[in-house]
Enzyme design. Structure first.
Site, mmCIF file in Angstrom:
data_model
loop_
_atom_site.group_PDB
_atom_site.id
_atom_site.type_symbol
_atom_site.label_atom_id
_atom_site.label_comp_id
_atom_site.label_asym_id
_atom_site.label_seq_id
_atom_site.Cartn_x
_atom_site.Cartn_y
_atom_site.Cartn_z
ATOM 1 N N ASP A 46 0.855 -1.183 0.000
ATOM 2 C CA ASP A 46 0.000 0.000 0.000
ATOM 3 C C ASP A 46 0.893 1.236 0.000
ATOM 4 O O ASP A 46 2.038 1.181 0.464
ATOM 5 C CB ASP A 46 -0.864 0.018 1.273
ATOM 6 C CG ASP A 46 -1.675 -1.251 1.434
ATOM 7 O OD1 ASP A 46 -2.369 -1.619 0.471
ATOM 8 O OD2 ASP A 46 -1.618 -1.859 2.515
ATOM 9 N N ASP A 89 -4.385 1.939 3.824
ATOM 10 C CA ASP A 89 -5.056 0.857 4.546
ATOM 11 C C ASP A 89 -4.794 1.019 6.034
ATOM 12 O O ASP A 89 -3.643 1.218 6.450
ATOM 13 C CB ASP A 89 -4.564 -0.520 4.076
ATOM 14 C CG ASP A 89 -5.146 -0.938 2.728
ATOM 15 O OD1 ASP A 89 -5.779 -0.090 2.060
ATOM 16 O OD2 ASP A 89 -4.967 -2.099 2.354
ATOM 17 N N ARG A 141 -13.644 1.405 -2.750
ATOM 18 C CA ARG A 141 -13.076 1.558 -1.406
ATOM 19 C C ARG A 141 -12.739 3.005 -1.061
ATOM 20 O O ARG A 141 -11.612 3.332 -0.711
ATOM 21 C CB ARG A 141 -11.837 0.685 -1.231
ATOM 22 C CG ARG A 141 -12.110 -0.782 -1.381
ATOM 23 C CD ARG A 141 -10.882 -1.600 -1.085
ATOM 24 N NE ARG A 141 -11.138 -3.021 -1.289
ATOM 25 C CZ ARG A 141 -10.268 -3.973 -1.082
ATOM 26 N NH1 ARG A 141 -9.058 -3.669 -0.668
ATOM 27 N NH2 ARG A 141 -10.592 -5.231 -1.287
#
Length: 168
Positions: A46, A89, A141
């Protein structure tokens, strides 16, 4: 003008961290793994990965996949060979995080809050505020939430209908 290009910043088991005024060009996993049970590619890394941390403020940053956006990636096994994972995240019982005044451009899986559907350690944690962000030409998301108590307000969404999946 500071940038992290093709790099992943991990915030793990710490508290009181501010990440501000940076540009993140999302890291591209050069060896994503094919998940045959779900018929999709799984990539690692990420742009920012918050793990078991608290009091984290992610503010006034820019996140993008450009210039290597997913539409430029090859197709294998009938799917785009995705190389990007999340932009931000927040997982593994992290708590008290704020994501504010950021810009997220041209990314697929933008933000995950929570580890997995079975991560019971996340219950009662993951108190996150997401506000005043711009989500431009993303797929999904923005954010995706599992278990957390998430306050989402005053964000701006620009949607490309041909690639859009969902926001929250």
């Amino acid at each position: 003008t500071a940038k992290l290009v093709n790099a992943s910043l991990t915030v793990k088991r710490v508290s009181n961290v501010i990440i501000r005024n940076l540009t993140f060009v999302a890291p591209c996993d050069v060896t994503p793994v094919w998940d045959s049970s779900e018929s999709r590619w799984n990539s690692e890394f990420d742009a920012i990965y918050v793990y078991s941390s608290s009091r984290i403020w992610i503010d006034h940053n820019k996140f993008t996949d450009a210039p290597l956006t997913d539409d430029k990636l090859p197709v294998e096994n009938g799917q785009v060979k995705e190389c990007h994972d999340g932009a931000v995240d927040i997982t593994n019982a992290s708590d008290l995080a704020t994501v504010s005044w950021n810009r997220f451009d041209e990314h697929d899986k933008v933000m995950l809050i929570g580890s997995s559907d079975g991560a019971t350690a996340d219950v009662g944690k993951l108190r996150v505020t997401v506000h005043h962000n711009v989500f431009d030409s993303n797929v999904q998301r923005t954010p995706r939430v599992r278990f957390g108590q998430v306050h989402v307000y005053n964000n701006y969404y620009v949607v490309k209908s041909e690639t859009y999946g969902y926001s929250w």
